[in-house]
Design an enzyme around this catalytic site. Structure first.
Site, mmCIF file in Angstrom:
data_model
loop_
_atom_site.group_PDB
_atom_site.id
_atom_site.type_symbol
_atom_site.label_atom_id
_atom_site.label_comp_id
_atom_site.label_asym_id
_atom_site.label_seq_id
_atom_site.Cartn_x
_atom_site.Cartn_y
_atom_site.Cartn_z
ATOM 1 N N ASP A 10 -44.781 -31.233 -38.383
ATOM 2 C CA ASP A 10 -45.271 -30.608 -37.147
ATOM 3 C C ASP A 10 -44.281 -29.551 -36.664
ATOM 4 O O ASP A 10 -43.609 -29.725 -35.638
ATOM 5 C CB ASP A 10 -45.514 -31.682 -36.079
ATOM 6 C CG ASP A 10 -46.649 -32.624 -36.476
ATOM 7 O OD1 ASP A 10 -47.634 -32.151 -37.078
ATOM 8 O OD2 ASP A 10 -46.550 -33.833 -36.200
ATOM 9 N N LYS A 32 -47.829 -33.405 -44.565
ATOM 10 C CA LYS A 32 -49.039 -33.103 -43.784
ATOM 11 C C LYS A 32 -48.817 -31.804 -43.032
ATOM 12 O O LYS A 32 -47.835 -31.644 -42.320
ATOM 13 C CB LYS A 32 -49.334 -34.225 -42.794
ATOM 14 C CG LYS A 32 -50.547 -33.934 -41.914
ATOM 15 C CD LYS A 32 -50.959 -35.156 -41.108
ATOM 16 C CE LYS A 32 -50.330 -35.278 -39.770
ATOM 17 N NZ LYS A 32 -50.760 -34.298 -38.755
ATOM 18 N N ASP A 59 -54.432 -31.186 -42.441
ATOM 19 C CA ASP A 59 -55.033 -31.928 -41.326
ATOM 20 C C ASP A 59 -55.680 -30.948 -40.342
ATOM 21 O O ASP A 59 -55.118 -30.627 -39.311
ATOM 22 C CB ASP A 59 -53.892 -32.730 -40.668
ATOM 23 C CG ASP A 59 -54.333 -33.553 -39.470
ATOM 24 O OD1 ASP A 59 -55.543 -33.761 -39.293
ATOM 25 O OD2 ASP A 59 -53.445 -33.994 -38.716
ATOM 26 N N LYS A 61 -59.148 -31.269 -39.437
ATOM 27 C CA LYS A 61 -60.199 -32.012 -38.709
ATOM 28 C C LYS A 61 -61.445 -31.177 -38.456
ATOM 29 O O LYS A 61 -61.824 -30.915 -37.300
ATOM 30 C CB LYS A 61 -59.661 -32.532 -37.373
ATOM 31 C CG LYS A 61 -58.455 -33.463 -37.488
ATOM 32 C CD LYS A 61 -58.103 -34.054 -36.129
ATOM 33 C CE LYS A 61 -56.913 -34.990 -36.172
ATOM 34 N NZ LYS A 61 -55.627 -34.322 -36.444
ATOM 35 N N ASP A 64 -68.385 -29.132 -37.516
ATOM 36 C CA ASP A 64 -69.290 -28.009 -37.251
ATOM 37 C C ASP A 64 -70.624 -28.329 -37.915
ATOM 38 O O ASP A 64 -70.838 -29.446 -38.382
ATOM 39 C CB ASP A 64 -68.665 -26.705 -37.807
ATOM 40 C CG ASP A 64 -69.102 -25.479 -37.011
ATOM 41 O OD1 ASP A 64 -70.309 -25.355 -36.709
ATOM 42 O OD2 ASP A 64 -68.253 -24.629 -36.695
ATOM 43 N N ASN A 67 -73.608 -26.660 -42.957
ATOM 44 C CA ASN A 67 -73.442 -25.497 -43.830
ATOM 45 C C ASN A 67 -72.074 -24.834 -43.659
ATOM 46 O O ASN A 67 -71.427 -24.457 -44.635
ATOM 47 C CB ASN A 67 -74.565 -24.487 -43.549
ATOM 48 C CG ASN A 67 -74.554 -23.339 -44.522
ATOM 49 O OD1 ASN A 67 -74.519 -23.557 -45.738
ATOM 50 N ND2 ASN A 67 -74.544 -22.111 -44.026
ATOM 51 N N THR A 119 -57.174 -41.362 -31.273
ATOM 52 C CA THR A 119 -56.485 -42.409 -30.494
ATOM 53 C C THR A 119 -56.232 -41.965 -29.057
ATOM 54 O O THR A 119 -55.910 -42.778 -28.207
ATOM 55 C CB THR A 119 -55.150 -42.816 -31.160
ATOM 56 O OG1 THR A 119 -54.477 -41.638 -31.578
ATOM 57 C CG2 THR A 119 -55.389 -43.719 -32.333
ATOM 58 N N GLN A 190 -45.871 -42.560 -28.897
ATOM 59 C CA GLN A 190 -46.841 -43.426 -29.575
ATOM 60 C C GLN A 190 -46.904 -44.754 -28.832
ATOM 61 O O GLN A 190 -45.889 -45.254 -28.357
ATOM 62 C CB GLN A 190 -46.427 -43.664 -31.043
ATOM 63 C CG GLN A 190 -46.479 -42.407 -31.911
ATOM 64 C CD GLN A 190 -47.900 -42.022 -32.335
ATOM 65 O OE1 GLN A 190 -48.877 -42.556 -31.815
ATOM 66 N NE2 GLN A 190 -48.004 -41.099 -33.276
ATOM 67 N N ARG A 211 -41.802 -37.651 -36.418
ATOM 68 C CA ARG A 211 -40.463 -37.599 -35.806
ATOM 69 C C ARG A 211 -39.445 -38.598 -36.321
ATOM 70 O O ARG A 211 -38.260 -38.240 -36.395
ATOM 71 C CB ARG A 211 -40.608 -37.669 -34.278
ATOM 72 C CG ARG A 211 -41.196 -36.366 -33.731
ATOM 73 C CD ARG A 211 -41.825 -36.539 -32.386
ATOM 74 N NE ARG A 211 -43.015 -37.378 -32.449
ATOM 75 C CZ ARG A 211 -43.721 -37.746 -31.391
ATOM 76 N NH1 ARG A 211 -43.361 -37.349 -30.198
ATOM 77 N NH2 ARG A 211 -44.797 -38.493 -31.539
#
Ligand code: C5P
Length: 232
Positions: A10, A32, A59, A61, A64, A67, A119, A190, A211
Site C-alpha cells: 500500500d 498485492k 486488488d 475490486k 460494473d 460486458n 469488512t 484492524q 503494515r
C-alpha cells in the site's frame, strides 16, 4: 493449492514500492497492488513488478455491468497478473462474464477472487444503506456460494470466516484473508485479527499482510517470520 503470504504494497508511488522491494534480495514475495498504487502509476507498475519476478494480486475490486467487466478482465489477464478480484454484489452474471474475459486463448487465467461484504460494512449499514435485511454472516456465505457457482476460485474474507467458507464451498475454494497481526505486534486500525499461525490452523490459503511487514524495522525478517509461521 499451496499456502502463501501476500504483502499488501500500500504505497503511493513507484519510487516507494521499489525502495521497499529492493530490500528483498534472496526472496521474491507475492505482492498485492491496490487501487492507490495502480491509479497513481498505471499498468506499467504491474509489468515492472512482474518483471522483477514477483507474483501479483491486483486488488481493483471490479463492479460494473457484465460486458464492461468482461472486457476489463481481458485487459488484466493480458497484464499477466496471478490473481485479481471483483465484488460478488455485481451478480452471478457479472462474475461469469469476468471469468470469460479473464480466460486466455490457451485456456489459462489468473485466479479470480470475490469480495463479499466489505469488512467496513456492518449489519446496521447493510440494512440502512443497502436495504439488505438478512444476517450479514449469511449474506457473506451466500455471496461466497454465488462466487463458487459462477466459477470463481475463492473469496477475500476475514480469517474468522475462512472455516465457514470452506465448509460451505469446499476446501479447494480459496480463502484470501487480511487482518493478520503478529502476537506481539500492533493491531492498528484492524479490529478482528489473527496471527499467521492461527490463520494457518483455521485453513486460510493466502494471508494478506501489510503494515506488520511494510512498517517493520526489518521488513525482510518480518516477511520471513510470517512465512515460517504460516507456510512451514
Ligand atoms: O496493513 P494491513 O495488514 O492492515 O493491510 C491489510 C490489507 O488488506 C490492506 O491492503 C487492506 O486494504 C486489505 N483489506 C483489509 N480488509 C478487507 C479487505 C482488504 O484489510 N476486508
Amino acid at each position: 493449492m499451496g499456502r502463501d503470504v501476500i504483502i499488501a504494497c500500500d504505497f503511493a508511488s513507484a519510487e516507494q514500492v521499489f525502495a521497499f522491494l529492493d530490500k528483498f534480495t534472496d526472496v521474491k514475495p507475492y505482492v498485492k497492488i491496490g487501487m492507490e498504487l495502480y491509479y497513481a502509476e498505471g499498468p506499467a507498475i504491474v509489468r515492472e513488478i512482474k518483471a522483477r519476478g514477483h507474483k501479483i494480486f491486483l486488488d481493483l475490486k471490479l463492479h460494473d455491468i457484465p460486458n464492461t467487466v468482461k472486457k476489463s478482465m481481458a485487459v488484466l489477464s493480458r497484464l499477466d497478473v496471478d490473481m485479481c478480484n471483483l465484488h460478488a454484489a455485481g451478480t452471478c452474471r457479472m462474475m461469469e462474464a469476468a471469468i470469460e474475459g479473464l480466460t486466455r486463448p490457451d485456456g489459462t487465467r489468473p485466479l479470480l477472487i470475490a469480495v463479499t461484504q466489505l469488512t467496513s460494512t456492518d449489519q446496521e449499514t447493510m440494512e440502512n444503506d443497502l436495504l439488505i435485511k438478512e444476517n450479514i454472516a449469511e449474506v457473506v456465505m451466500h455471496y461466497a456460494a454465488n462466487a463458487k457457482k459462477s466459477g470463481l476460485d475463492g473469496v477475500v474474507c476475514s480469517p474468522l470466516e475462512a472455516e465457514a467458507v470452506h465448509n460451505r464451498c469446499g476446501k479447494d475454494f480459496v480463502t484470501v484473508t487480511p487482518g493478520v497481526r503478529f502476537a506481539d505486534g500492533d493491531i492498528g486500525d484492524q479490529k478482528r485479527v489473527m496471527t499467521p499461525a492461527e490463520a494457518k490452523k483455521i485453513g486460510s490459503d493466502y494471508i494478506v499482510v501489510g503494515r506488520p511487514i511494510t512498517a517493520a524495522e526489518d521488513p525482510v525478517a518480518a516477511y520471513k517470520r510470517c512465512v515460517s509461521e504460516f507456510c512451514d
